[in-house]
Design a protein around this motif. Structure first.
Motif, PDB file in Angstrom:
ATOM      1  N   ASP A  24      44.832  36.104  24.834  1.00 37.77           N
ATOM      2  CA  ASP A  24      45.782  35.725  23.794  1.00 37.77           C
ATOM      3  C   ASP A  24      47.172  36.214  24.179  1.00 37.77           C
ATOM      4  N   LEU A  25      48.087  35.269  24.442  1.00 43.69           N
ATOM      5  CA  LEU A  25      49.439  35.642  24.842  1.00 43.69           C
ATOM      6  C   LEU A  25      50.152  36.421  23.740  1.00 43.69           C
ATOM      7  N   ASN A  26      49.932  36.025  22.501  1.00 46.19           N
ATOM      8  CA  ASN A  26      50.567  36.744  21.392  1.00 46.19           C
ATOM      9  C   ASN A  26      50.116  38.201  21.343  1.00 46.19           C
ATOM     10  N   ALA A  27      48.844  38.436  21.670  1.00 46.56           N
ATOM     11  CA  ALA A  27      48.334  39.810  21.695  1.00 46.56           C
ATOM     12  C   ALA A  27      49.043  40.632  22.764  1.00 46.56           C
ATOM     13  N   LEU A  28      49.329  40.009  23.895  1.00 51.48           N
ATOM     14  CA  LEU A  28      50.045  40.716  24.960  1.00 51.48           C
ATOM     15  C   LEU A  28      51.466  41.070  24.518  1.00 51.48           C
ATOM     16  N   ARG A  29      52.109  40.158  23.813  1.00 46.17           N
ATOM     17  CA  ARG A  29      53.464  40.442  23.332  1.00 46.17           C
ATOM     18  C   ARG A  29      53.439  41.553  22.284  1.00 46.17           C
ATOM     19  N   VAL A  30      52.438  41.535  21.438  1.00 49.16           N
ATOM     20  CA  VAL A  30      52.313  42.596  20.438  1.00 49.16           C
ATOM     21  C   VAL A  30      52.063  43.936  21.128  1.00 49.16           C
ATOM     22  N   PHE A  31      51.159  43.932  22.104  1.00 46.82           N
ATOM     23  CA  PHE A  31      50.879  45.168  22.845  1.00 46.82           C
ATOM     24  C   PHE A  31      52.140  45.698  23.522  1.00 46.82           C
ATOM     25  N   GLU A  32      52.921  44.818  24.129  1.00 41.53           N
ATOM     26  CA  GLU A  32      54.158  45.247  24.807  1.00 41.53           C
ATOM     27  C   GLU A  32      55.112  45.911  23.831  1.00 41.53           C
ATOM     28  N   ARG A  33      55.227  45.363  22.622  1.00 35.38           N
ATOM     29  CA  ARG A  33      56.131  45.940  21.615  1.00 35.38           C
ATOM     30  C   ARG A  33      55.619  47.287  21.128  1.00 35.38           C
ATOM     31  N   VAL A  34      54.318  47.393  20.883  1.00 40.12           N
ATOM     32  CA  VAL A  34      53.755  48.674  20.431  1.00 40.12           C
ATOM     33  C   VAL A  34      53.927  49.727  21.514  1.00 40.12           C
ATOM     34  N   ALA A  35      53.659  49.359  22.757  1.00 37.88           N
ATOM     35  CA  ALA A  35      53.792  50.310  23.853  1.00 37.88           C
ATOM     36  C   ALA A  35      55.238  50.725  24.056  1.00 37.88           C
ATOM     37  N   ALA A  36      56.162  49.782  23.950  1.00 43.62           N
ATOM     38  CA  ALA A  36      57.584  50.082  24.176  1.00 43.62           C
ATOM     39  C   ALA A  36      58.161  50.954  23.079  1.00 43.62           C
ATOM     40  N   THR A  37      57.713  50.738  21.853  1.00 44.16           N
ATOM     41  CA  THR A  37      58.283  51.467  20.716  1.00 44.16           C
ATOM     42  C   THR A  37      57.470  52.687  20.320  1.00 44.16           C
ATOM     43  N   GLY A  38      56.196  52.718  20.741  1.00 40.75           N
ATOM     44  CA  GLY A  38      55.339  53.813  20.333  1.00 40.75           C
ATOM     45  C   GLY A  38      55.022  53.787  18.854  1.00 40.75           C
ATOM     46  N   SER A  46      48.878  46.229   9.363  1.00 42.45           N
ATOM     47  CA  SER A  46      47.435  46.042   9.510  1.00 42.45           C
ATOM     48  C   SER A  46      47.113  44.889  10.449  1.00 42.45           C
ATOM     49  N   SER A  47      47.933  43.828  10.419  1.00 40.24           N
ATOM     50  CA  SER A  47      47.737  42.682  11.301  1.00 40.24           C
ATOM     51  C   SER A  47      47.971  43.069  12.758  1.00 40.24           C
ATOM     52  N   ILE A  48      49.005  43.861  12.991  1.00 42.83           N
ATOM     53  CA  ILE A  48      49.297  44.340  14.350  1.00 42.83           C
ATOM     54  C   ILE A  48      48.151  45.210  14.855  1.00 42.83           C
ATOM     55  N   SER A  49      47.672  46.097  14.007  1.00 36.99           N
ATOM     56  CA  SER A  49      46.594  47.010  14.392  1.00 36.99           C
ATOM     57  C   SER A  49      45.331  46.244  14.756  1.00 36.99           C
ATOM     58  N   ARG A  50      44.993  45.229  13.953  1.00 30.62           N
ATOM     59  CA  ARG A  50      43.799  44.433  14.233  1.00 30.62           C
ATOM     60  C   ARG A  50      43.923  43.683  15.554  1.00 30.62           C
ATOM     61  N   GLN A  51      45.138  43.174  15.844  1.00 33.65           N
ATOM     62  CA  GLN A  51      45.308  42.417  17.086  1.00 33.65           C
ATOM     63  C   GLN A  51      45.182  43.325  18.306  1.00 33.65           C
ATOM     64  N   ILE A  52      45.699  44.542  18.217  1.00 38.65           N
ATOM     65  CA  ILE A  52      45.571  45.492  19.316  1.00 38.65           C
ATOM     66  C   ILE A  52      44.109  45.887  19.503  1.00 38.65           C
ATOM     67  N   ALA A  53      43.405  46.106  18.410  1.00 40.24           N
ATOM     68  CA  ALA A  53      41.985  46.460  18.495  1.00 40.24           C
ATOM     69  C   ALA A  53      41.188  45.339  19.155  1.00 40.24           C
ATOM     70  N   ALA A  54      41.523  44.096  18.816  1.00 42.38           N
ATOM     71  CA  ALA A  54      40.832  42.952  19.414  1.00 42.38           C
ATOM     72  C   ALA A  54      41.131  42.859  20.910  1.00 42.38           C
ATOM     73  N   GLY A  92      37.590  45.833  27.069  1.00 41.07           N
ATOM     74  CA  GLY A  92      36.622  46.903  27.240  1.00 41.07           C
ATOM     75  C   GLY A  92      37.280  48.217  27.620  1.00 41.07           C
ATOM     76  N   GLN A  93      38.547  48.381  27.241  1.00 38.30           N
ATOM     77  CA  GLN A  93      39.311  49.581  27.572  1.00 38.30           C
ATOM     78  C   GLN A  93      40.156  49.996  26.380  1.00 38.30           C
ATOM     79  N   GLN A  94      40.252  51.312  26.150  1.00 35.06           N
ATOM     80  CA  GLN A  94      41.184  51.815  25.145  1.00 35.06           C
ATOM     81  C   GLN A  94      42.572  51.866  25.774  1.00 35.06           C
ATOM     82  N   LEU A  95      43.517  51.213  25.151  1.00 35.25           N
ATOM     83  CA  LEU A  95      44.887  51.156  25.680  1.00 35.25           C
ATOM     84  C   LEU A  95      45.816  52.167  25.021  1.00 35.25           C
ATOM     85  N   LEU A  96      45.510  52.539  23.776  1.00 32.42           N
ATOM     86  CA  LEU A  96      46.418  53.376  22.997  1.00 32.42           C
ATOM     87  C   LEU A  96      45.655  54.517  22.335  1.00 32.42           C
TER      88      LEU A  96
END
Length: 313
Positions: free
Chosen positions: A2-16, A30-38, A44-48
């Motif tokens: 999911d490309l949108n998930a990658l963009r969300v992950f990039e923003r969470v990682a960049a901003t902490g 909550s929507s952001i959190s669910r997308q990162i969890a998915a 199969g890896q914990q990213l955060l």
């Protein structure tokens, strides 16, 4: 993937921060959190690591973030090339600036830029609060005054040239101060921001150390435009940079005083800078805006040509 998930992950990682990412995408936390969890589940890896006050990257998350960030950059460049094959800049440009500087100077510069490149949309965020461009997802940031340490590219736009001025009515009634020391007997209208109430410094020709004047007056404000308005109404003297009061000086609504002295609101000279991330500098919209900005301000910003306008009028 999911490309949108990658963009969300990039923003969470960049901003902490899940909150900062949610604000950027105009979505619920909550929507952001669910997308990162998915995303983590699919990999199969914990990213955060989730902490109470912040979010940090795991070792796998750090490696993934560096790769994803580069992939998204290349994807944005490829998308830009397809959408505008003739090289026309397009997309959303997010700009942050201090309130008064943004209103007085950035709005007309941005308006001219968008007339030139109509495919570019802009989001102008004006605040006197010191923001983190990375956390807020800002493309272009303007800083007025002292520049703190930053990982962003910082390019000097222009010096801050301060002028002490008052209305003709005020000077006719109270007289023109011959020296900075004479300001003790004048009504000085002072800006009062996050760093406290301004102090006025004066540099005489050939002098190595500034003269510090503890001026006072009948009005303090955290809004520079209000102080300028009060000065034009004859209430007192102001010391502001030319980018703020050039129109009033050119129209003679305000008259400069103490012109043989160089005024400052800090012990050393202050400048105006534009900040941006090096990895975004290759995008057409940012490159075009920076080119337009420096072309507009070179060799001398319009706000420092108020004397020419005054003579012409």
């Amino acid at each position: 993937m999911d490309l949108n998930a990658l963009r969300v992950f990039e923003r969470v990682a960049a901003t902490g921060s899940f909150t900062a990412a949610a604000r950027h995408f105009h979505r619920a936390v909550s929507s952001i959190s669910r997308q990162i969890a998915a995303l983590e589940a699919s990999l199969g890896q914990q990213l955060l690591y989730r902490h109470t006050r912040a979010v940090t990257l795991t070792e796998a998350g750090e490696r993934y973030y560096q790769d994803v960030r580069e992939i998204l950059k290349q994807l944005d460049l490829a998308t830009e090339a397809v959408q505008a094959p003739g090289g026309e800049p397009s997309g959303l440009l997010r700009i942050n600036a201090p309130v008064a500087f943004g209103q007085r100077q950035i709005v007309p510069i941005l308006s001219a830029f968008q007339r030139r490149y109509p495919s570019v949309k802009a989001e102008l965020l004006l605040t006197d609060r010191l923001t983190d461009p990375v956390r807020e997802g800002i493309d272009i940031t303007f800083r007025v005054g002292e520049l703190a340490d930053t990982t962003l590219v910082a390019r000097r736009l222009a010096p801050m040239n301060y002028v002490v001025a008052a209305s003709p009515e005020y000077l006719a009634q109270r007289g023109t101060p011959p020296t900075p020391e004479a300001l003790d007997h004048h009504d000085c209208l002072l800006y009062q921001g996050e760093m406290g109430r301004q102090r006025w410094y004066f540099h005489a020709p050939q002098a190595r150390e500034p003269l510090v004047c503890k001026v006072d007056g009948s009005l303090y404000s955290n809004d520079a435009e209000s102080l300028v308005r009060a000065a034009t109404l004859g209430q007192g003297l102001v010391m502001f940079p030319t980018w703020l009061i050039a129109d009033e000086l050119a129209s003679k609504a305000l008259i400069p005083v103490l012109e043989t002295w160089r005024g400052e609101v800090a012990p050393t000279r202050r400048d105006i800078h534009v900040l941006y991330a090096q990895r975004h500098a290759d995008t057409r919209k940012i490159r075009a805006f920076l080119d337009h900005l420096f072309q507009t301000l070179w060799p001398t910003p319009a706000w420092d040509r108020w004397r020419e306008r005054r003579v012409a009028s």
